[in-house]
Write an enzyme that holds these catalytic residues in place. Structure first.
Site, PDB file in Angstrom:
ATOM      1  N   LYS A   1       1.926  -3.895   6.674  1.00 15.94           N
ATOM      2  CA  LYS A   1       2.372  -3.891   5.262  1.00 15.94           C
ATOM      3  C   LYS A   1       3.896  -3.777   5.196  1.00 15.94           C
ATOM      4  O   LYS A   1       4.554  -4.471   4.420  1.00 15.94           O
ATOM      5  CB  LYS A   1       1.713  -2.736   4.493  1.00 15.94           C
ATOM      6  CG  LYS A   1       0.219  -2.902   4.288  1.00 15.94           C
ATOM      7  CD  LYS A   1      -0.103  -4.102   3.416  1.00 15.94           C
ATOM      8  CE  LYS A   1      -1.561  -4.456   3.409  1.00 15.94           C
ATOM      9  NZ  LYS A   1      -1.867  -5.787   2.892  1.00 15.94           N
TER      10      LYS A   1
ATOM     11  N   TYR B   1      -2.027  -1.152  10.962  1.00 11.19           N
ATOM     12  CA  TYR B   1      -2.297  -1.684   9.617  1.00 11.19           C
ATOM     13  C   TYR B   1      -1.101  -1.426   8.690  1.00 11.19           C
ATOM     14  O   TYR B   1      -0.583  -2.351   8.048  1.00 11.19           O
ATOM     15  CB  TYR B   1      -3.574  -1.063   9.016  1.00 11.19           C
ATOM     16  CG  TYR B   1      -3.687  -1.335   7.530  1.00 11.19           C
ATOM     17  CD1 TYR B   1      -4.007  -2.610   7.065  1.00 11.19           C
ATOM     18  CD2 TYR B   1      -3.408  -0.334   6.592  1.00 11.19           C
ATOM     19  CE1 TYR B   1      -4.063  -2.874   5.701  1.00 11.19           C
ATOM     20  CE2 TYR B   1      -3.467  -0.594   5.231  1.00 11.19           C
ATOM     21  CZ  TYR B   1      -3.792  -1.864   4.790  1.00 11.19           C
ATOM     22  OH  TYR B   1      -3.837  -2.117   3.443  1.00 11.19           O
TER      23      TYR B   1
ATOM     24  N   SER C   1       0.827  -1.201   0.000  1.00 11.44           N
ATOM     25  CA  SER C   1       0.000   0.000   0.000  1.00 11.44           C
ATOM     26  C   SER C   1       0.856   1.245   0.000  1.00 11.44           C
ATOM     27  O   SER C   1       1.961   1.256   0.586  1.00 11.44           O
ATOM     28  CB  SER C   1      -0.869  -0.031   1.266  1.00 11.44           C
ATOM     29  OG  SER C   1      -1.491   1.203   1.475  1.00 11.44           O
TER      30      SER C   1
ATOM     31  N   ASN D   1      -5.143   4.565  -4.204  1.00 10.03           N
ATOM     32  CA  ASN D   1      -6.506   4.424  -3.650  1.00 10.03           C
ATOM     33  C   ASN D   1      -7.432   3.702  -4.642  1.00 10.03           C
ATOM     34  O   ASN D   1      -8.003   4.342  -5.534  1.00 10.03           O
ATOM     35  CB  ASN D   1      -7.082   5.791  -3.288  1.00 10.03           C
ATOM     36  CG  ASN D   1      -6.463   6.365  -2.024  1.00 10.03           C
ATOM     37  OD1 ASN D   1      -5.238   6.447  -1.912  1.00 10.03           O
ATOM     38  ND2 ASN D   1      -7.277   6.736  -1.063  1.00 10.03           N
TER      39      ASN D   1
ATOM     40  N   GLY E   1      -4.894  11.759  11.535  1.00  8.48           N
ATOM     41  CA  GLY E   1      -4.016  10.809  10.835  1.00  8.48           C
ATOM     42  C   GLY E   1      -3.987  10.988   9.327  1.00  8.48           C
ATOM     43  O   GLY E   1      -3.167  10.368   8.650  1.00  8.48           O
TER      44      GLY E   1
HETATM   45  P1  NAD Z   1     -11.072  -7.030   1.187  1.00  9.39           P
HETATM   46  O1  NAD Z   1     -11.305  -6.999   2.665  1.00  9.39           O
HETATM   47  O2  NAD Z   1     -12.226  -6.762   0.294  1.00  9.39           O
HETATM   48  O3  NAD Z   1     -10.435  -8.431   0.774  1.00  9.39           O
HETATM   49  C1  NAD Z   1      -9.554  -9.125   1.625  1.00  9.39           C
HETATM   50  C2  NAD Z   1     -10.060 -10.566   1.715  1.00  9.39           C
HETATM   51  O4  NAD Z   1      -9.182 -11.294   2.565  1.00  9.39           O
HETATM   52  C3  NAD Z   1     -11.463 -10.687   2.323  1.00  9.39           C
HETATM   53  O5  NAD Z   1     -12.272 -11.447   1.453  1.00  9.39           O
HETATM   54  C4  NAD Z   1     -11.243 -11.400   3.653  1.00  9.39           C
HETATM   55  O6  NAD Z   1     -12.321 -12.234   3.981  1.00  9.39           O
HETATM   56  C5  NAD Z   1      -9.955 -12.162   3.381  1.00  9.39           C
HETATM   57  N1  NAD Z   1      -9.140 -12.454   4.560  1.00  9.39           N
HETATM   58  C6  NAD Z   1      -8.699 -11.598   5.524  1.00  9.39           C
HETATM   59  N2  NAD Z   1      -7.971 -12.265   6.427  1.00  9.39           N
HETATM   60  C7  NAD Z   1      -7.926 -13.574   6.043  1.00  9.39           C
HETATM   61  C8  NAD Z   1      -7.337 -14.744   6.559  1.00  9.39           C
HETATM   62  N3  NAD Z   1      -6.651 -14.736   7.700  1.00  9.39           N
HETATM   63  N4  NAD Z   1      -7.483 -15.901   5.890  1.00  9.39           N
HETATM   64  C9  NAD Z   1      -8.198 -15.961   4.739  1.00  9.39           C
HETATM   65  N5  NAD Z   1      -8.788 -14.879   4.207  1.00  9.39           N
HETATM   66  C10 NAD Z   1      -8.661 -13.702   4.847  1.00  9.39           C
HETATM   67  O7  NAD Z   1      -9.877  -6.015   0.897  1.00  9.39           O
HETATM   68  P2  NAD Z   1      -9.340  -5.438  -0.497  1.00  9.39           P
HETATM   69  O8  NAD Z   1      -9.684  -4.002  -0.567  1.00  9.39           O
HETATM   70  O9  NAD Z   1      -9.697  -6.336  -1.612  1.00  9.39           O
HETATM   71  O10 NAD Z   1      -7.782  -5.504  -0.215  1.00  9.39           O
HETATM   72  C11 NAD Z   1      -6.989  -6.576  -0.692  1.00  9.39           C
HETATM   73  C12 NAD Z   1      -5.555  -6.338  -0.261  1.00  9.39           C
HETATM   74  O11 NAD Z   1      -5.083  -5.096  -0.766  1.00  9.39           O
HETATM   75  C13 NAD Z   1      -5.347  -6.269   1.252  1.00  9.39           C
HETATM   76  O12 NAD Z   1      -4.124  -6.886   1.561  1.00  9.39           O
HETATM   77  C14 NAD Z   1      -5.279  -4.789   1.529  1.00  9.39           C
HETATM   78  O13 NAD Z   1      -4.551  -4.516   2.691  1.00  9.39           O
HETATM   79  C15 NAD Z   1      -4.565  -4.306   0.278  1.00  9.39           C
HETATM   80  N6  NAD Z   1      -4.809  -2.899  -0.028  1.00  9.39           N
HETATM   81  C16 NAD Z   1      -6.107  -2.452  -0.157  1.00  9.39           C
HETATM   82  C17 NAD Z   1      -6.337  -1.109  -0.439  1.00  9.39           C
HETATM   83  C18 NAD Z   1      -7.742  -0.577  -0.531  1.00  9.39           C
HETATM   84  O14 NAD Z   1      -7.928   0.627  -0.394  1.00  9.39           O
HETATM   85  N7  NAD Z   1      -8.761  -1.412  -0.772  1.00  9.39           N
HETATM   86  C19 NAD Z   1      -5.256  -0.238  -0.622  1.00  9.39           C
HETATM   87  C20 NAD Z   1      -3.957  -0.737  -0.512  1.00  9.39           C
HETATM   88  C21 NAD Z   1      -3.745  -2.079  -0.216  1.00  9.39           C
HETATM   89  C1  WQD Z   2      -9.660   9.485   0.858  1.00  6.75           C
HETATM   90  C2  WQD Z   2      -9.821  10.974   1.089  1.00  6.75           C
HETATM   91  C3  WQD Z   2     -10.174  11.544   3.389  1.00  6.75           C
HETATM   92  C4  WQD Z   2     -14.039   9.582   3.798  1.00  6.75           C
HETATM   93  C5  WQD Z   2      -7.028   4.566   3.140  1.00  6.75           C
HETATM   94  C6  WQD Z   2      -5.956   3.891   3.943  1.00  6.75           C
HETATM   95  C7  WQD Z   2      -4.819   3.493   3.050  1.00  6.75           C
HETATM   96  C8  WQD Z   2      -5.313   2.679   1.860  1.00  6.75           C
HETATM   97  C9  WQD Z   2      -6.478   3.318   1.183  1.00  6.75           C
HETATM   98  C10 WQD Z   2      -5.070   0.343   2.317  1.00  6.75           C
HETATM   99  C11 WQD Z   2      -9.088  11.465   2.336  1.00  6.75           C
HETATM  100  C12 WQD Z   2     -11.388  11.896   2.559  1.00  6.75           C
HETATM  101  C13 WQD Z   2     -12.839  10.075   3.311  1.00  6.75           C
HETATM  102  C14 WQD Z   2     -15.071  10.502   4.092  1.00  6.75           C
HETATM  103  C15 WQD Z   2     -13.660  12.314   3.377  1.00  6.75           C
HETATM  104  N1  WQD Z   2      -5.775   1.392   2.248  1.00  6.75           N
HETATM  105  N2  WQD Z   2     -12.661  11.406   3.103  1.00  6.75           N
HETATM  106  N3  WQD Z   2     -14.847  11.836   3.863  1.00  6.75           N
HETATM  107  O1  WQD Z   2      -7.395   7.631   3.864  1.00  6.75           O
HETATM  108  O2  WQD Z   2      -6.463   7.943   1.519  1.00  6.75           O
HETATM  109  O3  WQD Z   2      -6.479   5.712   2.529  1.00  6.75           O
HETATM  110  O4  WQD Z   2      -7.481   3.674   2.142  1.00  6.75           O
HETATM  111  O5  WQD Z   2      -3.885   0.209   2.259  1.00  6.75           O
HETATM  112  O6  WQD Z   2      -3.951   2.754   3.834  1.00  6.75           O
HETATM  113  O7  WQD Z   2      -5.485   4.817   4.921  1.00  6.75           O
HETATM  114  O8  WQD Z   2      -8.620   6.707   1.828  1.00  6.75           O
HETATM  115  O9  WQD Z   2     -10.956   6.702   1.072  1.00  6.75           O
HETATM  116  O10 WQD Z   2     -10.470   6.887   3.546  1.00  6.75           O
HETATM  117  O11 WQD Z   2      -9.956   8.803   2.079  1.00  6.75           O
HETATM  118  O12 WQD Z   2     -13.516  13.523   3.200  1.00  6.75           O
HETATM  119  O13 WQD Z   2     -16.157  10.139   4.571  1.00  6.75           O
HETATM  120  O14 WQD Z   2     -11.207  11.233   1.324  1.00  6.75           O
HETATM  121  O15 WQD Z   2      -9.954  12.542   4.361  1.00  6.75           O
HETATM  122  O16 WQD Z   2      -8.613  12.753   2.047  1.00  6.75           O
HETATM  123  P1  WQD Z   2      -7.205   7.116   2.510  1.00  6.75           P
HETATM  124  P2  WQD Z   2     -10.081   7.192   2.149  1.00  6.75           P
END
Ligand code: NAD
Ligand code: WQD
Length: 343
Positions: free
Chosen positions: A154, A150, A125, A180, A298
């Site tokens: 990572k 979290y 991430s 994002n 944060g």
């Molecule tokens: P998500 O929660 O939709 O998918 C994650 C899946 O993993 C879920 O289906 C959950 O049931 C499964 N899971 C969690 N822990 C588990 C375990 N111990 N064993 C088996 N299954 C398990 O999340 P997502 O948005 O699809 O994210 C996927 C990956 O990408 C994650 O590693 C997340 O940290 C990373 N990521 C997501 C974002 C984002 O904004 N969505 C951004 C950066 C990184």
């Molecule tokens: C986006 C922007 C908020 C909600 C998070 C995790 C990051 C990554 C992606 C996994 C920001 C603003 C949000 C709302 C708002 N995940 N906002 N009103 O914070 O960039 O990232 O998700 O790795 O680790 O921190 O994403 O979608 O929460 O926010 O104004 O109700 O929208 O302040 O500027 P963020 P977000």
């Protein structure tokens, strides 16, 4: 060729599974369904006309994970999405996050070693960069001390991979640092489905417009940006899914320059919170009720990716713009509430 997709019923994993199936790979999804539903498998099948295998396993538990790998030791590679991902929850329940996200990685690395599974793609991430001094963010931008458990999981996951590679426990890995991810598949059959009240911006917008929430709180308009609201690099989840295919094939074909590579996955474009709201209104013709409130603790002011490395080396870049992201997020929310949820 068999590929293991951990977390494959989740948001990004389901979109990536679709791409893999469409490219002819056999996919085994392993997920414990803690943040997703098994119905996703039917909808992936509806989109692709191919059914992925599914195993319900908690990857943080050693014995069930070992049993799973024993059955699927012929896999050519693993894409590891499974993790807990709510930043706020990780502050409340750090141990749960460490146990889940680090424990799963330990079990996966051990089994990759045991069965000589050569290729790992890991979901990292942009959160690892914190608020960088210089924008856009390249892969060489220093990783900063994580703000929340979290993000720390990572960073530690990446270090675990590096150490396992150095000791030849595994042979090749790529960490993909997503910015994002938003939006949904064109079919509107799969998309993001947060449990409870969304914390991320896009699902909060779609749930507000569908009537589940009153209005969107825009967290702060006193940032040093054009309209005062914070800037992020939003990337369409289907573009992101495509990047996983490219990264996986780089490893499968042995085209990687180093055993460990890191790529930023973003569009390279920064968009403010108000840009996202305006895009939603433009692409759907619907009003987004919102109010400006104070900053969220944060939050960083702005971040967006330098995409050169992914473009030059993976030969991948995004093709979908912000309006396609907001339109597809809305199409999914509507289809989910009006059709899928009522089944
Ligand atoms: P998500 O929660 O939709 O998918 C994650 C899946 O993993 C879920 O289906 C959950 O049931 C499964 N899971 C969690 N822990 C588990 C375990 N111990 N064993 C088996 N299954 C398990 O999340 P997502 O948005 O699809 O994210 C996927 C990956 O990408 C994650 O590693 C997340 O940290 C990373 N990521 C997501 C974002 C984002 O904004 N969505 C951004 C950066 C990184
Ligand atoms: C986006 C922007 C908020 C909600 C998070 C995790 C990051 C990554 C992606 C996994 C920001 C603003 C949000 C709302 C708002 N995940 N906002 N009103 O914070 O960039 O990232 O998700 O790795 O680790 O921190 O994403 O979608 O929460 O926010 O104004 O109700 O929208 O302040 O500027 P963020 P977000």
């Amino acid at each position: 060729m068999k590929i293991i997709v951990t977390g494959g019923t989740g948001y990004i994993g389901s979109h990536t599974t679709v791409v893999l199936l469409q490219q002819g790979y056999d996919v085994v999804i392993v997920d414990n369904l803690c943040n997703s539903s098994v119905d996703v498998i039917d909808r992936i099948t509806q989109i692709t006309d191919r059914r992925p295998q599914f195993e319900k396993v908690d990857l943080s538990k050693e014995t069930p994970t070992n049993n799973f790998f024993q059955q699927h030791q012929d896999a050519a590679g693993i894409i590891h999405f499974a993790a807990l991902k709510a930043v706020g929850d990780s502050v409340k329940w750090p141990t749960r996050y460490y146990k889940n996200n680090l424990g799963s990685m330990v079990n996966i690395l051990e089994n990759m070693q045991q069965y000589s599974i050569g290729s790992l793609i890991f979901s990292s991430s942009c959160t690892v960069y914190g608020q960088p001094d210089k924008l856009p963010v390249t892969e060489d931008t220093p990783v900063q001390k994580a703000e929340a458990p979290y993000g720390n999981t990572k960073q530690i996951n990446e270090e675990m991979i590096v150490d396992a590679l150095a000791a030849n426990e595994i042979s090749n890995a790529i960490s993909l640092r997503y910015f994002n991810p938003v939006g949904a598949h064109d079919s509107a059959l799969i998309g993001e489905l947060p449990l409870g009240v969304p914390t991320n911006l896009m699902p909060y917008i779609t749930q507000t417009v569908i009537g589940l929430r009153q209005k969107v709180s825009v967290f702060g308009n006193d940032y040093d940006t054009e309209d005062g609201t914070a800037i992020r690099d939003y990337i369409h989840v289907v573009d992101l899914a495509d990047a996983h295919l490219v990264a996986l094939e780089r490893l499968l074909k042995g085209q990687n320059a180093d055993p460990y590579e890191v790529f930023n996955l973003g569009t390279g474009q920064g968009n403010s919170v108000l840009d996202v709201i305006k895009s939603f209104e433009r692409s759907t013709g619907l009003k987004v009720p919102y109010e400006i409130v104070g900053r969220r603790a944060g939050d960083i002011e702005k971040i967006y990716a330098d995409t050169q490395k992914a473009e030059n080396i993976l030969n991948w870049k995004t093709t979908r713009d912000l309006d396609q992201m907001t339109a597809s997020a809305w199409a999914w929310e509507k289809h989910y509430r009006e059709v899928i949820e009522k089944r």
